[in-house]
Design a protein around this motif. Structure first.
Motif, PDB file in Angstrom:
ATOM      1  N   ILE A  60       5.107 -17.306   5.441  1.00  0.00           N
ATOM      2  CA  ILE A  60       5.666 -16.015   5.046  1.00  0.00           C
ATOM      3  C   ILE A  60       4.510 -15.018   4.994  1.00  0.00           C
ATOM      4  O   ILE A  60       3.529 -15.232   4.277  1.00  0.00           O
ATOM      5  N   LEU A  61       4.631 -13.949   5.776  1.00  0.00           N
ATOM      6  CA  LEU A  61       3.659 -12.858   5.760  1.00  0.00           C
ATOM      7  C   LEU A  61       4.310 -11.713   4.989  1.00  0.00           C
ATOM      8  O   LEU A  61       5.283 -11.119   5.449  1.00  0.00           O
ATOM      9  N   LEU A  62       3.786 -11.427   3.820  1.00  0.00           N
ATOM     10  CA  LEU A  62       4.447 -10.597   2.829  1.00  0.00           C
ATOM     11  C   LEU A  62       3.657  -9.339   2.505  1.00  0.00           C
ATOM     12  O   LEU A  62       2.510  -9.412   2.055  1.00  0.00           O
ATOM     13  N   MET A  93      -0.147 -12.674   1.533  1.00  0.00           N
ATOM     14  CA  MET A  93       0.179 -11.278   1.241  1.00  0.00           C
ATOM     15  C   MET A  93      -0.691 -10.377   2.101  1.00  0.00           C
ATOM     16  O   MET A  93      -1.891 -10.602   2.242  1.00  0.00           O
ATOM     17  N   LEU A  94      -0.039  -9.366   2.685  1.00  0.00           N
ATOM     18  CA  LEU A  94      -0.718  -8.380   3.527  1.00  0.00           C
ATOM     19  C   LEU A  94      -0.623  -7.020   2.852  1.00  0.00           C
ATOM     20  O   LEU A  94       0.423  -6.678   2.312  1.00  0.00           O
ATOM     21  N   THR A  95      -1.695  -6.259   2.923  1.00  0.00           N
ATOM     22  CA  THR A  95      -1.673  -4.943   2.301  1.00  0.00           C
ATOM     23  C   THR A  95      -2.648  -4.007   2.998  1.00  0.00           C
ATOM     24  O   THR A  95      -3.556  -4.445   3.691  1.00  0.00           O
ATOM     25  N   THR A  96      -2.433  -2.729   2.787  1.00  0.00           N
ATOM     26  CA  THR A  96      -3.408  -1.726   3.222  1.00  0.00           C
ATOM     27  C   THR A  96      -4.251  -1.304   2.030  1.00  0.00           C
ATOM     28  O   THR A  96      -5.227  -0.604   2.173  1.00  0.00           O
ATOM     29  N   ASN A 110       0.609 -17.613  -7.153  1.00  0.00           N
ATOM     30  CA  ASN A 110       0.675 -18.879  -6.437  1.00  0.00           C
ATOM     31  C   ASN A 110       0.921 -18.611  -4.945  1.00  0.00           C
ATOM     32  O   ASN A 110       1.997 -18.859  -4.427  1.00  0.00           O
ATOM     33  N   ILE A 111      -0.106 -18.051  -4.288  1.00  0.00           N
ATOM     34  CA  ILE A 111      -0.017 -17.766  -2.851  1.00  0.00           C
ATOM     35  C   ILE A 111      -1.235 -18.361  -2.157  1.00  0.00           C
ATOM     36  O   ILE A 111      -2.230 -18.699  -2.799  1.00  0.00           O
ATOM     37  N   ALA A 112      -1.138 -18.463  -0.838  1.00  0.00           N
ATOM     38  CA  ALA A 112      -2.211 -19.088  -0.072  1.00  0.00           C
ATOM     39  C   ALA A 112      -3.332 -18.122   0.291  1.00  0.00           C
ATOM     40  O   ALA A 112      -4.442 -18.546   0.579  1.00  0.00           O
ATOM     41  N   GLY A 113      -3.042 -16.815   0.285  1.00  0.00           N
ATOM     42  CA  GLY A 113      -4.080 -15.875   0.659  1.00  0.00           C
ATOM     43  C   GLY A 113      -3.642 -14.432   0.579  1.00  0.00           C
ATOM     44  O   GLY A 113      -2.478 -14.118   0.357  1.00  0.00           O
ATOM     45  N   PHE A 114      -4.617 -13.551   0.764  1.00  0.00           N
ATOM     46  CA  PHE A 114      -4.443 -12.113   0.651  1.00  0.00           C
ATOM     47  C   PHE A 114      -5.275 -11.488   1.754  1.00  0.00           C
ATOM     48  O   PHE A 114      -6.486 -11.700   1.805  1.00  0.00           O
ATOM     49  N   LEU A 115      -4.617 -10.783   2.686  1.00  0.00           N
ATOM     50  CA  LEU A 115      -5.323 -10.179   3.814  1.00  0.00           C
ATOM     51  C   LEU A 115      -5.069  -8.689   3.885  1.00  0.00           C
ATOM     52  O   LEU A 115      -3.986  -8.216   3.564  1.00  0.00           O
ATOM     53  N   ASN A 116      -6.074  -7.970   4.349  1.00  0.00           N
ATOM     54  CA  ASN A 116      -5.922  -6.545   4.586  1.00  0.00           C
ATOM     55  C   ASN A 116      -5.287  -6.350   5.968  1.00  0.00           C
ATOM     56  O   ASN A 116      -5.618  -7.055   6.912  1.00  0.00           O
ATOM     57  N   LYS A 117      -4.348  -5.406   6.067  1.00  0.00           N
ATOM     58  CA  LYS A 117      -3.730  -5.082   7.355  1.00  0.00           C
ATOM     59  C   LYS A 117      -4.754  -4.370   8.231  1.00  0.00           C
ATOM     60  O   LYS A 117      -5.676  -3.763   7.708  1.00  0.00           O
ATOM     61  N   PRO A 118      -4.598  -4.417   9.528  1.00  0.00           N
ATOM     62  CA  PRO A 118      -3.500  -4.983  10.304  1.00  0.00           C
ATOM     63  C   PRO A 118      -3.704  -6.481  10.527  1.00  0.00           C
ATOM     64  O   PRO A 118      -4.825  -7.000  10.468  1.00  0.00           O
ATOM     65  N   LEU A 119      -2.606  -7.154  10.842  1.00  0.00           N
ATOM     66  CA  LEU A 119      -2.654  -8.559  11.215  1.00  0.00           C
ATOM     67  C   LEU A 119      -3.223  -8.637  12.632  1.00  0.00           C
ATOM     68  O   LEU A 119      -2.847  -7.846  13.495  1.00  0.00           O
ATOM     69  N   THR A 120      -4.148  -9.552  12.850  1.00  0.00           N
ATOM     70  CA  THR A 120      -4.766  -9.715  14.170  1.00  0.00           C
ATOM     71  C   THR A 120      -4.665 -11.173  14.600  1.00  0.00           C
ATOM     72  O   THR A 120      -4.384 -12.055  13.780  1.00  0.00           O
TER      73      THR A 120
END
Length: 138
Positions: A60-62, A93-96, A110-120
């Motif tokens: 899940i990309l949230l 979780m994805l965010t700007t 309880n998530i696997a990770g946190f990434l800054n957008k954009p998804l690459t």
């Protein structure tokens, strides 16, 4: 590697969803790509699709900030779901916004990770390596 059972994209921005969908399609990671515009739609999709073997999203990309139900509210509702999934979904979780308040809050979830957008492609490859033990579905 076998393809992931399904992937769920949750973002209120149709352009972001389109670009992420295109990226994931090009990488051929799954036959079943679900898209929701907010957390409420995502919960409904999970409930609707959890009855089939390929219905529970492996990934899940949230997005964090969304109307109706944001990413944090989705996570609370997701934890309460009574669906029979063979294994829990990997939630990224994805965010700007890398606002310290959001980063601090995410660290307690309880998530696997946190990434800054954009998804690459590189970010997706890293997710696959870390959580699924592979780099591509091919």
């Amino acid at each position: 590697m076998p393809k992931l059972s399904s992937i769920l994209l949750v973002d209120d921005d149709p352009i972001t969803n389109f670009l992420n969908q295109r990226l994931l399609d090009e990488m051929a990671l799954t036959e079943k790509l679900l898209v929701a515009l907010n957390g409420k739609e995502a919960i409904a999709l999970i409930q609707e699709n959890s009855e089939s073997a390929t219905g529970c999203p492996a990934l899940i990309l949230l997005d964090v900030n969304m109307p109706v139900m944001n990413g944090f509210d989705f996570l609370s509702a997701y934890e309460q779901l009574a669906v029979a999934c063979p294994q829990p979904s990997v939630i990224i979780m994805l965010t700007t916004s890398l606002h310290p308040r959001d980063v601090q809050r995410v660290e307690t979830l309880n998530i696997a990770g946190f990434l800054n957008k954009p998804l690459t492609k590189e970010k997706v490859t890293n997710i696959l390596q870390e959580h699924f033990g592979t780099t591509t579905a091919e």
